[in-house]
Design a protein around this motif. Structure first.
Motif, PDB file in Angstrom:
ATOM      1  N   THR A   1       0.855  -1.180   0.000  1.00  0.00           N
ATOM      2  CA  THR A   1       0.000   0.000   0.000  1.00  0.00           C
ATOM      3  C   THR A   1       0.892   1.231   0.000  1.00  0.00           C
ATOM      4  O   THR A   1       1.743   1.397   0.886  1.00  0.00           O
ATOM      5  CB  THR A   1      -0.919   0.018   1.235  1.00  0.00           C
ATOM      6  N   PHE A   2       0.723   2.061  -1.036  1.00  0.00           N
ATOM      7  CA  PHE A   2       1.530   3.275  -1.175  1.00  0.00           C
ATOM      8  C   PHE A   2       0.797   4.458  -0.542  1.00  0.00           C
ATOM      9  O   PHE A   2      -0.436   4.473  -0.446  1.00  0.00           O
ATOM     10  CB  PHE A   2       1.794   3.550  -2.653  1.00  0.00           C
ATOM     11  N   GLU A   3       1.577   5.444  -0.125  1.00  0.00           N
ATOM     12  CA  GLU A   3       0.969   6.636   0.447  1.00  0.00           C
ATOM     13  C   GLU A   3       0.254   7.459  -0.616  1.00  0.00           C
ATOM     14  O   GLU A   3      -0.767   8.096  -0.342  1.00  0.00           O
ATOM     15  CB  GLU A   3       2.042   7.490   1.134  1.00  0.00           C
ATOM     16  N   ASP A   4       0.781   7.427  -1.837  1.00  0.00           N
ATOM     17  CA  ASP A   4       0.207   8.227  -2.919  1.00  0.00           C
ATOM     18  C   ASP A   4      -0.547   7.311  -3.881  1.00  0.00           C
ATOM     19  O   ASP A   4      -0.015   6.287  -4.330  1.00  0.00           O
ATOM     20  CB  ASP A   4       1.328   8.974  -3.658  1.00  0.00           C
ATOM     21  N   GLU A   5      -1.758   7.690  -4.197  1.00  0.00           N
ATOM     22  CA  GLU A   5      -2.581   6.907  -5.111  1.00  0.00           C
ATOM     23  C   GLU A   5      -1.994   6.882  -6.509  1.00  0.00           C
ATOM     24  O   GLU A   5      -2.099   5.869  -7.224  1.00  0.00           O
ATOM     25  CB  GLU A   5      -3.995   7.510  -5.136  1.00  0.00           C
ATOM     26  N   THR A   6      -1.320   7.980  -6.913  1.00  0.00           N
ATOM     27  CA  THR A   6      -0.720   8.052  -8.250  1.00  0.00           C
ATOM     28  C   THR A   6       0.373   7.011  -8.414  1.00  0.00           C
ATOM     29  O   THR A   6       0.525   6.404  -9.485  1.00  0.00           O
ATOM     30  CB  THR A   6      -0.153   9.462  -8.502  1.00  0.00           C
ATOM     31  N   VAL A   7       1.148   6.799  -7.360  1.00  0.00           N
ATOM     32  CA  VAL A   7       2.218   5.800  -7.411  1.00  0.00           C
ATOM     33  C   VAL A   7       1.632   4.415  -7.650  1.00  0.00           C
ATOM     34  O   VAL A   7       2.132   3.629  -8.461  1.00  0.00           O
ATOM     35  CB  VAL A   7       3.046   5.830  -6.109  1.00  0.00           C
ATOM     36  N   ALA A   8       0.557   4.103  -6.956  1.00  0.00           N
ATOM     37  CA  ALA A   8      -0.079   2.796  -7.137  1.00  0.00           C
ATOM     38  C   ALA A   8      -0.582   2.634  -8.568  1.00  0.00           C
ATOM     39  O   ALA A   8      -0.436   1.560  -9.172  1.00  0.00           O
ATOM     40  CB  ALA A   8      -1.238   2.649  -6.145  1.00  0.00           C
TER      41      ALA A   8
END
Length: 392
Positions: free
Chosen positions: A185-192
């Motif tokens: 789970t990444f902090e930034d949705e864009t990274v995911a």
């Protein structure tokens, strides 16, 4: 006299001459006599022929009469047959009418039977609806007798006069993870999103490398739940109960009180304390007791060692049954599932390398909020909760 005798032959000769025209040609009496005899023979033959014709005619007449009689008999027989046929046809018509009438009567009886069956079904349906209406009325009355709760204003108001009904539920989704997989789970949705768009990722592990695949996490989430409620016929809910030092003392006292007929009770099956609310459920062996107790609503129970307390409130106990559940698929926006991870080194080292790889922006990654790796031969359950920070 002689002249008279001579005149008669002369007259006969004249008649013969008239009838026998060839007589004048005769030269003498002998010839005339022969002619006359010949004529007589002819006349006899003619007479005989006439007699034969008459006989033939009589015979033909008799035959004609016989034929006429036969024809009359046939005509009478034909007329009788026609009359019989008409009678038979009339009888058949009557029989057909009778059969048709009987069929119509049977059809009418079937229709009547169907109508009676429909009437019975309607009566049964009306009885069922009446019972359902009565049950609904009971449930409507329950709202007036349910345990009271204390309410306070939380500072929120509805805008534009449009109230929003919310179901206070914080879902926790359990998702099975197979071995050789990892969840990040990444902090930034864009990274995911970037990680998922790349799909295949090459992880450098010293002198070797492995290829793993990223895929979105499709989580089954409860969308709608339909619960059918009904009043339990042999249970009551006791509320407004004072706090006693001993729970056993409370349950024993309530069981003793509600088992007595003078208090409107009966044989008690069990008494259960609800720890979260402090209310008590009393279950009776027989039906009907619970309904009678809830009609009174408030009951004064004497607890020894405690001063006078307010009456206990008796409410109907509501049973709930889930009748319909709708599940929808939601995709975790900040999480990704990685599969195809080969077990080629120590678990901790592989875990660290994976986490380091996906934290580097050069690999399309970013700051990791949560990470979990499940090696081959093992399995795990990942728990997903609502993302309060990203919740709309």
């Amino acid at each position: 006299m002689e002249s008279a005798d001579q005149s008669e032959p002369a007259q006969k000769q004249q008649k013969l001459a008239v009838k026998c025209p060839n007589l004048e040609l005769a030269k003498d009496d002998a010839s005339k006599l022969e002619i006359i005899q010949q004529e007589i023979e002819n006349r006899k033959a003619f007479h005989n022929a006439l007699q034969n014709d008459i006989a033939q005619l009589k015979k033909a007449k008799n035959e004609s009469e016989l034929i006429a009689q036969e024809l009359n008999a046939r005509i009478e027989k034909l007329q009788q047959s026609m009359e019989d046929d008409q009678l038979e046809q009339h009888k058949r018509d009557l029989d057909f009418q009778v059969v048709s009438f009987v069929k119509q009567l049977k059809d009418a009886e079937i229709v009547n039977d169907n109508l009676r069956e429909d009437q019975r079904n309607m009566k049964d349906e009306l009885m069922r609806l009446e019972e359902e209406r009565s049950e609904l009325e009971k449930q409507l009355k329950v709202s007036f007798s349910m345990p009271e709760k204390r309410w306070c204003f939380n500072g929120k108001i509805e805008k534009d006069g449009n109230p929003v009904v919310e179901f206070d539920l914080k879902p926790c989704i359990h998702y099975p993870i197979k071995g050789g997989s990892a969840v990040i789970t990444f902090e930034d949705e864009t990274v995911a999103n970037n990680i998922l768009e790349m799909e295949e990722h090459v992880i450098e592990l010293g002198d070797c490398q492995i290829k793993i695949k990223a895929q979105p996490l499709k989580l089954p989430m409860l969308k709608e739940i339909e619960i059918q409620t009904q009043v339990c016929k042999n249970r009551i809910l006791v509320s407004d109960i004072p706090k006693l030092p001993s729970t056993d003392q409370l349950l024993d006292k309530l069981e003793l009180y509600f088992s007595k007929q003078r208090n409107g009770g009966g044989e008690v099956e069990n008494v259960v304390l609800l720890e979260d609310s402090g209310n008590v459920i009393v279950t009776f062996v027989s039906e009907g007791i619970a309904e009678n107790l809830t009609k009174k609503e408030f009951h004064q129970v004497d607890f020894r060692g405690i001063g006078k307390i307010p009456p206990l409130r008796i409410s109907p106990f509501i049973n709930g049954e889930i009748v319909n559940i709708t599940v929808q698929e939601v995709i975790s926006k900040r999480s990704a599932l990685f599969t195809g991870i080969a077990d080629i080194m120590d678990e901790e080292i592989l875990r660290d390398n994976l986490e380091i790889h996906f934290q580097k922006p050069s690999n399309g990654g970013g700051e990791v909020d949560a990470f979990e790796y499940v090696p081959k031969g093992k399995s795990a359950i990942a728990c997903f909760e609502t993302d309060s920070e990203k919740e709309n």
